[in-house]
Design a protein around this motif. Structure first.
Motif, PDB file in Angstrom:
ATOM      1  N   ARG A  49       0.027  -5.121  48.239  1.00 29.71           N
ATOM      2  CA  ARG A  49       0.283  -4.279  49.414  1.00 29.71           C
ATOM      3  C   ARG A  49       1.484  -4.867  50.159  1.00 29.71           C
ATOM      4  NH1 ARG A  49      -2.717  -1.180  53.286  1.00 29.71           N
ATOM      5  NH2 ARG A  49      -1.113  -0.164  54.554  1.00 29.71           N
ATOM      6  N   VAL A  50       2.399  -4.002  50.581  1.00 31.39           N
ATOM      7  CA  VAL A  50       3.577  -4.407  51.350  1.00 31.39           C
ATOM      8  C   VAL A  50       3.507  -3.746  52.716  1.00 31.39           C
ATOM      9  CG1 VAL A  50       6.099  -4.379  51.487  1.00 31.39           C
ATOM     10  CG2 VAL A  50       4.963  -4.672  49.266  1.00 31.39           C
ATOM     11  N   ILE A  51       3.591  -4.555  53.779  1.00 34.77           N
ATOM     12  CA  ILE A  51       3.592  -4.066  55.146  1.00 34.77           C
ATOM     13  C   ILE A  51       4.991  -4.267  55.706  1.00 34.77           C
ATOM     14  CG2 ILE A  51       2.555  -4.227  57.435  1.00 34.77           C
ATOM     15  CD1 ILE A  51       0.634  -3.360  55.201  1.00 34.77           C
ATOM     16  N   ALA A  52       5.757  -3.193  55.841  1.00 37.83           N
ATOM     17  CA  ALA A  52       7.112  -3.271  56.378  1.00 37.83           C
ATOM     18  C   ALA A  52       7.055  -3.470  57.890  1.00 37.83           C
ATOM     19  CB  ALA A  52       7.883  -2.010  56.033  1.00 37.83           C
ATOM     20  N   LEU A  53       7.855  -4.410  58.396  1.00 37.23           N
ATOM     21  CA  LEU A  53       7.886  -4.735  59.815  1.00 37.23           C
ATOM     22  C   LEU A  53       9.231  -4.361  60.419  1.00 37.23           C
ATOM     23  CD1 LEU A  53       6.419  -8.372  59.629  1.00 37.23           C
ATOM     24  CD2 LEU A  53       5.139  -6.238  59.950  1.00 37.23           C
TER      25      LEU A  53
END
Length: 277
Positions: free
Chosen positions: A261-265
């Protein structure tokens, strides 16, 4: 986990995202899953890890968190590397400056349901906390959250190492000895640690350009939490971040295709979108 006060960023991750991370980890086949959280310096890894542990405990689960930073080699061990291989290895951070046997033993003990101590590292002192002061996990864990700035990152190709990418590499590693040695350590020794992860989540910044600012805020928070103790000046920190730049950029290039999972900030460390299933 290393002392990492969050007064510089009281923002917490949305409860829905925290719940998704916990549920994702618990859905793995492992009886004690290891959820790895990877992200550049100052991205909120410790904050997210702490929230996940809090939520797990609120559900009656036994959970703990630890950082790869807590397994840095001691200052004396790094100095021996510096004397033998390259002076830059006295500085903690890049691959090759961790006690991987300690890191893997910690994860293995958690997975086996054993009692074990959680390593700790004092960043202001730049030294490992004496083992007698480590917190001991006395009962089997339902979850271990393992966070770190380059978890899961693969090594670079040799040709990518030829050209220095910042002033540190240009001035202190002109022949590439240090960066080649770190890259070889990443290629040969760290995959065994990565293989112990049951889930890998990535906190993705907008670019590496935000890292010096985020890390400076983190340094100020460390200093505020320990008045009277010395910390890095802004110029010292700008140089320090350059030790991490090459592997951080490699992580930004590669981890989006590797992580579960990638959480873009955004530049304020906030997720760009709400948690999604």
């Amino acid at each position: 986990m290393s002392p990492a006060p969050h007064s510089f960023s009281q923002r917490r991750f949305a409860p829905a995202l925290v719940a998704q991370a916990l549920d994702d980890a618990l859905a793995s086949a492992s009886s004690t899953p290891v959820l790895a959280i990877s992200g550049v310096q100052g991205s909120g890894k410790s904050t997210l890890a702490g929230q996940i542990v809090e939520l797990a405990r609120s559900r009656g689960l036994c959970a703990a968190a630890v950082s790869i930073d807590d397994t840095y080699l001691t200052r004396a061990q790094r100095q021996r590397l510096a004397d033998r291989i390259h002076p830059l290895l006295a500085t903690r951070g890049p691959p090759g400056t961790h006690d991987l046997a300690l890191a893997m033993a910690t994860l293995d003990a958690a997975k086996a349901g054993q009692s074990f101590p959680l390593p700790r590292f004092d960043k202001l002192a730049d030294e490992r906390v004496p083992e007698a002061q480590w917190k001991r996990i006395e009962q089997p864990l339902d979850l271990l959250v393992f966070e770190g700035w380059f978890l899961g990152t693969p090594a670079e190709a040799d040709e990518a190492l030829r050209t220095p990418l910042n002033a540190l590499e240009r001035d202190a590693d002109a022949d590439g000895t240090w960066r080649r040695w770190c890259n070889q350590a990443l290629a040969e020794h760290y995959p065994a640690l990565w293989q112990r992860f049951d889930r890998l989540w990535m906190l993705q910044p907008p670019s590496f350009a935000v890292v010096p600012h985020w890390r400076w805020q983190q340094e100020q928070a460390l200093q505020q939490a320990s008045p009277g103790r010395s910390s890095m000046t802004r110029p010292q920190l700008e140089r320090f971040v350059q030790f991490y730049e090459r592997i951080s950029r490699q992580a930004l290039r590669t981890l989006p295709e590797i992580a579960d999972r990638v959480i873009a900030l955004d530049a304020q460390r906030q997720p760009l979108v709400d948690a999604q299933s």
